[in-house]
Design a protein around this motif. Structure first.
Motif, PDB file in Angstrom:
ATOM      1  N   PRO A 183       1.881   9.337   2.912  1.00  0.00           N
ATOM      2  CA  PRO A 183       3.039  10.000   2.296  1.00  0.00           C
ATOM      3  C   PRO A 183       4.188  10.180   3.287  1.00  0.00           C
ATOM      4  O   PRO A 183       3.999  10.125   4.502  1.00  0.00           O
ATOM      5  CB  PRO A 183       2.495  11.360   1.874  1.00  0.00           C
ATOM      6  N   GLY A 184       5.368  10.426   2.740  1.00  0.00           N
ATOM      7  CA  GLY A 184       6.546  10.655   3.573  1.00  0.00           C
ATOM      8  C   GLY A 184       6.345  11.814   4.530  1.00  0.00           C
ATOM      9  O   GLY A 184       5.542  12.725   4.291  1.00  0.00           O
ATOM     10  N   LEU A 185       7.081  11.787   5.632  1.00  0.00           N
ATOM     11  CA  LEU A 185       6.894  12.775   6.687  1.00  0.00           C
ATOM     12  C   LEU A 185       7.271  14.188   6.251  1.00  0.00           C
ATOM     13  O   LEU A 185       6.613  15.147   6.651  1.00  0.00           O
ATOM     14  CB  LEU A 185       7.700  12.353   7.922  1.00  0.00           C
ATOM     15  N   ILE A 186       8.293  14.333   5.433  1.00  0.00           N
ATOM     16  CA  ILE A 186       8.674  15.675   4.992  1.00  0.00           C
ATOM     17  C   ILE A 186       7.598  16.247   4.063  1.00  0.00           C
ATOM     18  O   ILE A 186       7.268  17.434   4.144  1.00  0.00           O
ATOM     19  CB  ILE A 186      10.069  15.687   4.354  1.00  0.00           C
ATOM     20  N   HIS A 187       7.024  15.416   3.208  1.00  0.00           N
ATOM     21  CA  HIS A 187       5.914  15.869   2.367  1.00  0.00           C
ATOM     22  C   HIS A 187       4.764  16.366   3.240  1.00  0.00           C
ATOM     23  O   HIS A 187       4.120  17.373   2.940  1.00  0.00           O
ATOM     24  CB  HIS A 187       5.442  14.746   1.446  1.00  0.00           C
ATOM     25  N   ARG A 188       4.509  15.682   4.335  1.00  0.00           N
ATOM     26  CA  ARG A 188       3.439  16.093   5.243  1.00  0.00           C
ATOM     27  C   ARG A 188       3.754  17.452   5.869  1.00  0.00           C
ATOM     28  O   ARG A 188       2.849  18.262   6.058  1.00  0.00           O
ATOM     29  CB  ARG A 188       3.238  15.048   6.333  1.00  0.00           C
ATOM     30  N   LEU A 189       5.027  17.678   6.210  1.00  0.00           N
ATOM     31  CA  LEU A 189       5.396  18.992   6.741  1.00  0.00           C
ATOM     32  C   LEU A 189       5.130  20.072   5.702  1.00  0.00           C
ATOM     33  O   LEU A 189       4.638  21.147   6.030  1.00  0.00           O
ATOM     34  CB  LEU A 189       6.878  19.040   7.114  1.00  0.00           C
ATOM     35  N   ASP A 190       5.500  19.789   4.473  1.00  0.00           N
ATOM     36  CA  ASP A 190       5.358  20.778   3.408  1.00  0.00           C
ATOM     37  C   ASP A 190       3.904  21.081   3.070  1.00  0.00           C
ATOM     38  O   ASP A 190       3.602  22.163   2.558  1.00  0.00           O
ATOM     39  CB  ASP A 190       6.075  20.308   2.139  1.00  0.00           C
ATOM     40  N   TRP A 202      11.056  23.705   9.919  1.00  0.00           N
ATOM     41  CA  TRP A 202      11.703  22.412  10.150  1.00  0.00           C
ATOM     42  C   TRP A 202      11.950  21.682   8.838  1.00  0.00           C
ATOM     43  O   TRP A 202      12.989  21.061   8.652  1.00  0.00           O
ATOM     44  CB  TRP A 202      10.877  21.545  11.099  1.00  0.00           C
ATOM     45  N   SER A 203      11.011  21.757   7.934  1.00  0.00           N
ATOM     46  CA  SER A 203      11.173  21.105   6.643  1.00  0.00           C
ATOM     47  C   SER A 203      12.402  21.648   5.922  1.00  0.00           C
ATOM     48  O   SER A 203      13.236  20.885   5.433  1.00  0.00           O
ATOM     49  CB  SER A 203       9.917  21.315   5.793  1.00  0.00           C
ATOM     50  N   GLN A 204      12.515  22.960   5.864  1.00  0.00           N
ATOM     51  CA  GLN A 204      13.649  23.571   5.176  1.00  0.00           C
ATOM     52  C   GLN A 204      14.966  23.247   5.876  1.00  0.00           C
ATOM     53  O   GLN A 204      15.972  22.960   5.223  1.00  0.00           O
ATOM     54  CB  GLN A 204      13.466  25.093   5.086  1.00  0.00           C
ATOM     55  N   ARG A 205      14.954  23.277   7.194  1.00  0.00           N
ATOM     56  CA  ARG A 205      16.178  22.979   7.943  1.00  0.00           C
ATOM     57  C   ARG A 205      16.659  21.551   7.684  1.00  0.00           C
ATOM     58  O   ARG A 205      17.842  21.317   7.445  1.00  0.00           O
ATOM     59  CB  ARG A 205      15.928  23.191   9.434  1.00  0.00           C
ATOM     60  N   ILE A 206      15.745  20.595   7.725  1.00  0.00           N
ATOM     61  CA  ILE A 206      16.112  19.198   7.497  1.00  0.00           C
ATOM     62  C   ILE A 206      16.618  19.005   6.071  1.00  0.00           C
ATOM     63  O   ILE A 206      17.613  18.310   5.844  1.00  0.00           O
ATOM     64  CB  ILE A 206      14.927  18.264   7.815  1.00  0.00           C
ATOM     65  N   LYS A 207      15.971  19.638   5.113  1.00  0.00           N
ATOM     66  CA  LYS A 207      16.406  19.519   3.722  1.00  0.00           C
ATOM     67  C   LYS A 207      17.823  20.068   3.544  1.00  0.00           C
ATOM     68  O   LYS A 207      18.669  19.431   2.901  1.00  0.00           O
ATOM     69  CB  LYS A 207      15.437  20.247   2.794  1.00  0.00           C
ATOM     70  N   VAL A 208      18.095  21.233   4.107  1.00  0.00           N
ATOM     71  CA  VAL A 208      19.430  21.842   3.996  1.00  0.00           C
ATOM     72  C   VAL A 208      20.476  20.963   4.680  1.00  0.00           C
ATOM     73  O   VAL A 208      21.553  20.702   4.133  1.00  0.00           O
ATOM     74  CB  VAL A 208      19.431  23.273   4.586  1.00  0.00           C
ATOM     75  N   VAL A 256      10.249  15.583  13.206  1.00  0.00           N
ATOM     76  CA  VAL A 256       9.115  15.656  12.290  1.00  0.00           C
ATOM     77  C   VAL A 256       7.877  15.018  12.922  1.00  0.00           C
ATOM     78  O   VAL A 256       6.776  15.571  12.840  1.00  0.00           O
ATOM     79  CB  VAL A 256       9.447  15.003  10.933  1.00  0.00           C
ATOM     80  N   LEU A 257       8.045  13.869  13.561  1.00  0.00           N
ATOM     81  CA  LEU A 257       6.903  13.223  14.222  1.00  0.00           C
ATOM     82  C   LEU A 257       6.299  14.136  15.279  1.00  0.00           C
ATOM     83  O   LEU A 257       5.073  14.229  15.417  1.00  0.00           O
ATOM     84  CB  LEU A 257       7.327  11.900  14.862  1.00  0.00           C
TER      85      LEU A 257
END
Length: 188
Positions: free
Chosen positions: A27-34, A64-70, A119-120
């Motif tokens: 799965p995508g990296l942001i999904h993995r963070l979430d 980090w997930s929220q920050r990148i999304k914003v 993210v990595l």
């Protein structure tokens, strides 16, 4: 180095990586963070922790997930020159064509590359970078150089936004022979 489309694809869709450093196709990296599992220990005696005493996921990963999304939503709005927002995943996917239309591909590639690298690192798929506090950047002369000493590809980069390396208008990057020149450029 990956293209802007490839970096966004790794973040949103599937982590494929690049030729020399392939991803696992998951799965995508942001999904993995979430969905990152707990980083807290279970009680050693097999007992129960009080309800609500453990966060549902890693605080750092969620942050980090929220920050990148914003930031992705804001960058998409800037590139489109619009006051309307999109969902974070749509905003991220709209960034590559938006960067081309706004003629800002190198700048946006740097921003998205930083998200990707962060993210990595947070997921533990890559080791953290190290501040080269005794080295001066060869382009701007500041002590703003960070690096990573991977066995197969040691590299360093300047984090000073005002740094312009030659005609690239981007902060300096150091690999190969140029990296060794940087390490000889020390200040006591």
């Amino acid at each position: 180095m990956q293209s802007l489309d490839e970096l966004v694809g790794d973040l949103v869709d599937r982590y494929t990586g690049e030729k020399d450093h392939p991803g696992d196709g998951g799965p995508g990296l942001i999904h993995r963070l979430d969905t990152l599992g707990l980083r807290t220990r279970q009680p050693a005696d097999g007992g129960h922790a009080p309800p609500g005493s453990r966060p549902p996921t890693s605080i750092e990963a969620v942050s980090w997930s929220q920050r990148i999304k914003v930031e992705a939503i804001q960058l998409d709005m800037q590139l489109r020159k619009s006051g309307r927002t999109q969902a974070w995943h749509r905003a991220l996917k709209a960034i590559p064509p938006g960067a081309e239309a706004a003629d800002r591909v190198p700048e946006v590639l740097s921003i998205v590359g930083r998200w990707h690298g962060t993210v990595l690192t947070v997921l533990g798929l890559r080791g953290p970078s190290v501040h080269f506090r005794h080295a001066l950047c060869l382009a701007c002369g500041q002590r703003t150089v960070y690096g990573r000493a991977d066995d197969d590809r040691p590299r360093a980069w300047c984090i000073n936004d005002a740094c312009k390396d030659g005609d690239t208008e981007m902060p300096a990057r150091y690999e190969g022979r140029r990296l060794y020149l940087l390490t000889e450029n020390r200040v006591s």
